[in-house]
Design a protein around this motif. Structure first.
Motif, PDB file in Angstrom:
ATOM      1  N   GLU A 377       0.676  -1.278  -0.114  1.00 51.69           N
ATOM      2  CA  GLU A 377      -0.011   0.183   0.091  1.00 51.69           C
ATOM      3  C   GLU A 377       0.749   1.398  -0.137  1.00 51.69           C
ATOM      4  OE1 GLU A 377      -3.160   0.192  -0.440  1.00 51.69           O
ATOM      5  OE2 GLU A 377      -3.239  -1.951  -0.550  1.00 51.69           O
ATOM      6  N   THR A 378       1.883   1.175   0.904  1.00 52.41           N
ATOM      7  CA  THR A 378       2.848   2.417   0.920  1.00 52.41           C
ATOM      8  C   THR A 378       3.536   2.593  -0.533  1.00 52.41           C
ATOM      9  OG1 THR A 378       3.282   2.048   2.927  1.00 52.41           O
ATOM     10  CG2 THR A 378       4.728   3.363   1.991  1.00 52.41           C
ATOM     11  N   ALA A 379       3.648   1.306  -1.278  1.00 47.28           N
ATOM     12  CA  ALA A 379       4.528   1.576  -2.368  1.00 47.28           C
ATOM     13  C   ALA A 379       3.472   2.077  -3.459  1.00 47.28           C
ATOM     14  CB  ALA A 379       4.736   0.128  -2.953  1.00 47.28           C
ATOM     15  N   LYS A 380       2.365   1.780  -3.464  1.00 50.88           N
ATOM     16  CA  LYS A 380       1.172   2.586  -4.236  1.00 50.88           C
ATOM     17  C   LYS A 380       1.223   4.085  -4.288  1.00 50.88           C
ATOM     18  CE  LYS A 380      -2.100  -1.496  -4.775  1.00 50.88           C
ATOM     19  NZ  LYS A 380      -3.385  -1.747  -4.365  1.00 50.88           N
ATOM     20  N   THR A 381       1.140   4.403  -2.842  1.00 49.82           N
ATOM     21  CA  THR A 381       1.157   5.796  -2.403  1.00 49.82           C
ATOM     22  C   THR A 381       2.399   6.389  -2.932  1.00 49.82           C
ATOM     23  OG1 THR A 381      -0.039   5.430  -0.587  1.00 49.82           O
ATOM     24  CG2 THR A 381       1.266   7.663  -0.698  1.00 49.82           C
ATOM     25  N   PHE A 382       3.690   5.772  -2.901  1.00 47.58           N
ATOM     26  CA  PHE A 382       4.854   6.182  -3.267  1.00 47.58           C
ATOM     27  C   PHE A 382       4.857   6.406  -4.814  1.00 47.58           C
ATOM     28  CE2 PHE A 382       9.359   5.831  -4.667  1.00 47.58           C
ATOM     29  CZ  PHE A 382       9.987   6.446  -3.678  1.00 47.58           C
ATOM     30  N   VAL A 383       4.400   5.473  -5.571  1.00 49.34           N
ATOM     31  CA  VAL A 383       4.261   5.678  -6.784  1.00 49.34           C
ATOM     32  C   VAL A 383       3.425   7.008  -7.534  1.00 49.34           C
ATOM     33  CG1 VAL A 383       3.451   4.663  -9.224  1.00 49.34           C
ATOM     34  CG2 VAL A 383       4.616   3.210  -7.334  1.00 49.34           C
ATOM     35  N   MET A 384       2.151   7.212  -6.776  1.00 43.48           N
ATOM     36  CA  MET A 384       1.482   8.355  -7.192  1.00 43.48           C
ATOM     37  C   MET A 384       2.237   9.650  -6.872  1.00 43.48           C
ATOM     38  SD  MET A 384      -1.349   7.117  -8.507  1.00 43.48           S
ATOM     39  CE  MET A 384      -2.132   8.754  -8.235  1.00 43.48           C
ATOM     40  N   LYS A 385       3.065   9.692  -5.479  1.00 40.62           N
ATOM     41  CA  LYS A 385       3.569  10.658  -5.348  1.00 40.62           C
ATOM     42  C   LYS A 385       4.772  11.006  -6.141  1.00 40.62           C
ATOM     43  CE  LYS A 385       1.875  11.924  -1.016  1.00 40.62           C
ATOM     44  NZ  LYS A 385       1.121  13.074  -0.804  1.00 40.62           N
ATOM     45  N   SER A 387       4.935  10.267  -9.471  1.00 43.19           N
ATOM     46  CA  SER A 387       4.364  10.522 -10.668  1.00 43.19           C
ATOM     47  C   SER A 387       3.881  12.037 -10.469  1.00 43.19           C
ATOM     48  CB  SER A 387       3.350   9.875 -11.077  1.00 43.19           C
ATOM     49  OG  SER A 387       2.217   9.909 -10.175  1.00 43.19           O
ATOM     50  N   LYS A 388       3.500  12.523  -9.416  1.00 45.37           N
ATOM     51  CA  LYS A 388       3.330  13.903  -9.430  1.00 45.37           C
ATOM     52  C   LYS A 388       4.411  14.829  -9.209  1.00 45.37           C
ATOM     53  CE  LYS A 388      -1.214  13.255  -6.959  1.00 45.37           C
ATOM     54  NZ  LYS A 388      -2.042  13.482  -5.586  1.00 45.37           N
ATOM     55  N   VAL A 389       5.297  14.336  -8.736  1.00 46.05           N
ATOM     56  CA  VAL A 389       6.615  15.020  -8.589  1.00 46.05           C
ATOM     57  C   VAL A 389       7.225  15.334  -9.784  1.00 46.05           C
ATOM     58  CG1 VAL A 389       9.120  15.167  -7.988  1.00 46.05           C
ATOM     59  CG2 VAL A 389       7.096  14.545  -6.393  1.00 46.05           C
ATOM     60  N   TYR A 390       7.419  14.265 -10.959  1.00 42.03           N
ATOM     61  CA  TYR A 390       7.931  14.404 -11.940  1.00 42.03           C
ATOM     62  C   TYR A 390       6.947  15.190 -13.045  1.00 42.03           C
ATOM     63  CZ  TYR A 390      12.234  12.083 -11.253  1.00 42.03           C
ATOM     64  OH  TYR A 390      13.536  11.746 -10.638  1.00 42.03           O
ATOM     65  N   ARG A 391       5.731  14.929 -12.934  1.00 41.99           N
ATOM     66  CA  ARG A 391       4.745  15.653 -13.605  1.00 41.99           C
ATOM     67  C   ARG A 391       5.119  17.179 -13.412  1.00 41.99           C
ATOM     68  NH1 ARG A 391       0.580  13.828 -11.872  1.00 41.99           N
ATOM     69  NH2 ARG A 391       0.007  11.987 -13.370  1.00 41.99           N
ATOM     70  N   TYR A 392       5.062  17.696 -12.221  1.00 37.86           N
ATOM     71  CA  TYR A 392       5.366  18.979 -11.794  1.00 37.86           C
ATOM     72  C   TYR A 392       6.871  19.458 -12.423  1.00 37.86           C
ATOM     73  CZ  TYR A 392       5.713  23.568  -8.958  1.00 37.86           C
ATOM     74  OH  TYR A 392       5.654  24.584  -8.602  1.00 37.86           O
ATOM     75  N   VAL A 393       7.973  18.767 -12.356  1.00 33.51           N
ATOM     76  CA  VAL A 393       9.067  18.901 -12.762  1.00 33.51           C
ATOM     77  C   VAL A 393       8.969  19.184 -14.210  1.00 33.51           C
ATOM     78  CG1 VAL A 393      11.298  18.158 -13.299  1.00 33.51           C
ATOM     79  CG2 VAL A 393      10.238  17.996 -10.858  1.00 33.51           C
ATOM     80  N   GLN A 413       5.154  16.527  -1.263  1.00 40.82           N
ATOM     81  CA  GLN A 413       5.308  15.259  -2.052  1.00 40.82           C
ATOM     82  C   GLN A 413       6.739  14.862  -2.221  1.00 40.82           C
ATOM     83  OE1 GLN A 413       3.432  16.561  -5.711  1.00 40.82           O
ATOM     84  NE2 GLN A 413       1.442  16.559  -4.897  1.00 40.82           N
ATOM     85  N   TYR A 414       7.724  15.905  -2.395  1.00 40.86           N
ATOM     86  CA  TYR A 414       8.895  15.478  -2.651  1.00 40.86           C
ATOM     87  C   TYR A 414       9.794  14.943  -1.161  1.00 40.86           C
ATOM     88  CZ  TYR A 414      13.984  16.340  -3.184  1.00 40.86           C
ATOM     89  OH  TYR A 414      15.460  16.006  -3.522  1.00 40.86           O
ATOM     90  N   THR A 415       9.199  15.638  -0.014  1.00 38.16           N
ATOM     91  CA  THR A 415       9.679  15.444   1.237  1.00 38.16           C
ATOM     92  C   THR A 415       9.198  13.851   1.487  1.00 38.16           C
ATOM     93  OG1 THR A 415       9.448  17.758   1.560  1.00 38.16           O
ATOM     94  CG2 THR A 415       9.877  15.888   3.575  1.00 38.16           C
ATOM     95  N   TYR A 416       7.763  13.737   1.208  1.00 33.04           N
ATOM     96  CA  TYR A 416       7.463  12.429   1.386  1.00 33.04           C
ATOM     97  C   TYR A 416       8.098  11.303   1.076  1.00 33.04           C
ATOM     98  CZ  TYR A 416       4.116   8.211   1.157  1.00 33.04           C
ATOM     99  OH  TYR A 416       3.606   6.884   1.411  1.00 33.04           O
TER     100      TYR A 416
END
Length: 536
Positions: A377-385, A387-393, A413-416
């Motif tokens: 579950e943490t891995a799923k959350t990690f993947v979502m975060k 993807s958001k980081v790289y979408r923003y970058v 998100q980056y800190t997470y």
């Protein structure tokens, strides 16, 4: 042809009137210059005399200052229980002083010694009974001693002071014995002013210092001059014109008091009147030549003045056109510089993106690999975060600015992702942002850059967990982190902070800074409101 001949006299008459008028003015000016030259001559004489007097006073004061320094040195040596010796070096350091003496009191008797210098390496002790007898009379009654002694056709100036041992109260006397002929020779070589000569007499008119050494010790002022000096002694500039015995010509003589070590001397400066006459004649001569030259210039100028005016007008027009062209070129260069500045900022942003993409991605994939099997579950959350980081970058920001709200979301998100990697060694990002700031703007990736630098350059461990916070402070957003630097510094190239500074410089916003305060490292980002944006 007839009209031209007839018109000749009419053309000549204005020229004659101009020439006659100019000559009349020239003669008047020459007369006035003659009067002014007399005043200038008097001023010149006074200036030469002041310079001569200043030079002599300064040199005599240097002698007295040298003796005072020697006295202080001797007093210090006596206080330290030593026999005074350094005062000899101090006195002999003056090129004028070639003879010194010293005397001491103690146990009911006095000791006296005198030294003479022929060269720097030849200093010998001599017996000078005349000085000893004179000094012995005043050893106990005065703190200083000054006297003139006639000796072998010359005059010697004997001067000394007293140093006291504060413990034993014993007195120590020291001073110099100056041959005024030696002083005269030194002054002739050292005095830079050669247009006048100076001499010194006592109050009776007997010379102490005189350019003709044969007259030292003899009366050089007449009773009439002494009466003139005494009757008008209150005047600041006491001057008279007299016949010089030394030069055999008339001189302007200035008298002034010259009190040295309580000696009531007279200081006299003689300036030959020939110097003044030469100055007046020279000014008259050159003023006449200048008048003739000016007449020629006026006549020639009248012939081509109109042509010159047209030429200057054309040059002025050309200069104005060139100035306008330079102004347009300057504006063009400013636009190019602004474009180049923005391109440089975008280039640094590209470098920053290229840097975060592979480096951060590899670390994130490593953390994800460890999570998949252990915490799905943490891995799923990690993947979502992630993807958001790289979408923003990878988003495009043409003006290189992003809202404060977007920057904080991105930083959280980056800190997470970093906390997944570091665990409890990295504390949760604390934020306390003023609502008014949320719609303001910051340089793109500003907060993330500060967070990344904090993790990169500090120790992050369970023993030394790292805390990072973001808060509002006035018109700025502050990113604060614990300052616990690694033992081995990390070279990051400085792309991130340089990029942020270039954005603020581009929009002419001041206040961006980063510094250490105690155990905290602070990055200060001014919030950019739309009304504050200035671009030339």
């Amino acid at each position: 042809m007839k009209n031209q001949v007839k018109g000749g006299p009419y053309l000549l008459l204005p020229a004659v009137i101009v020439v006659i008028s100019f000559l009349a003015v020239a003669f008047f000016i020459n007369w006035r210059l003659g009067k002014s030259a007399e005043t200038i001559g008097g001023t010149l004489t006074a200036g030469v005399q002041r310079h001569k007097e200043f030079f002599f006073r300064s040199r005599f004061n240097e002698l007295l200052d040298k003796v005072e320094l020697a006295r202080q040195t001797a007093a210090q040596e006596l206080k330290n229980g030593k026999e005074p010796e350094l005062f000899k070096t101090i006195l002999f350091s003056d090129p004028i002083i070639n003879h010194i003496w010293y005397a001491s009191e103690g146990k009911g008797k006095s000791q006296f010694a005198s030294l003479s210098r022929k060269s720097a390496a030849d200093i010998s002790t001599i017996n000078d009974n005349k000085i000893r007898d004179r000094i012995s009379e005043v050893l106990t009654s005065k703190d200083s001693y000054s006297d003139l002694v006639k000796d072998n056709g010359s005059v010697r100036w004997i001067y000394g002071v007293k140093a006291v041992n504060p413990r034993t109260k014993a007195a120590f006397f020291l001073g110099f014995n100056l041959d005024m002929r030696e002083l005269q020779k030194y002054m002739e070589e050292a005095d830079p002013e050669g247009q006048a000569y100076a001499f010194i007499t006592d109050e009776e008119g007997v010379s102490i210092f005189y350019p003709d050494q044969k007259l030292i010790g003899k009366r050089v002022l007449t009773p009439k001059e002494l009466q003139f000096v005494k009757s008008d002694s209150g005047k600041v500039n006491l001057m008279d014109t007299v016949e010089s015995d030394f030069l055999g010509v008339r001189v302007v003589r200035k008298y002034s008091s010259f009190a040295v070590a309580e000696q009531p001397w007279l200081f006299i400066v003689d300036t030959p009147t020939l110097l003044v006459d030469e100055e007046i004649n020279s000014i008259s001569k050159y003023s006449a030549l200048l008048g003739l030259f000016s007449l020629v210039v006026i006549l020639i100028t009248g012939a081509y003045s109109q042509r010159k005016w047209f030429k200057e007008f054309s040059m002025r027009q050309s200069a104005e056109d060139e100035q306008q062209s330079l102004l347009l070129e300057k504006q063009k260069l400013l636009l190019m510089a602004e474009k180049q500045e923005k391109e440089n900022a975008l280039l640094q942003l590209d470098k920053l993106k290229q840097k975060i993409n592979p480096h951060f991605l590899f670390n994130s994939l490593g953390s994800l690999s460890a999570l998949i099997g252990r915490e799905p579950e943490t891995a799923k959350t990690f993947v979502m975060k992630l993807s958001k980081v790289y979408r923003y970058v990878l988003n495009e920001f043409p003006d290189s600015l992003s809202s404060v709200q977007s920057e904080i979301d991105f930083a959280e998100q980056y800190t997470y992702l970093l906390r997944v990697r570091f665990g409890d060694a990295l504390k949760i990002l604390h934020t306390d942002i003023d609502i008014f700031h949320l719609q303001g703007k910051l340089p793109f990736m500003a907060i993330q850059t500060a967070v990344e630098n904090a993790v990169k350059h500090n120790v992050v461990s369970k023993e030394q967990p790292l805390t990072i916070s973001v808060r509002s402070d006035g018109d700025k957003v502050l990113v604060e982190s614990d300052f616990q630097p690694r033992s081995t510094p990390v070279d990051s190239g400085g792309y991130g902070l340089n990029y942020i500074r270039s954005i603020y410089d581009h929009y002419k916003i001041a206040g961006f800074s980063y510094k250490q305060e105690g155990d905290v490292f602070i990055c200060s980002f001014p919030v950019i409101q739309q009304s504050n944006i200035q671009i030339d």
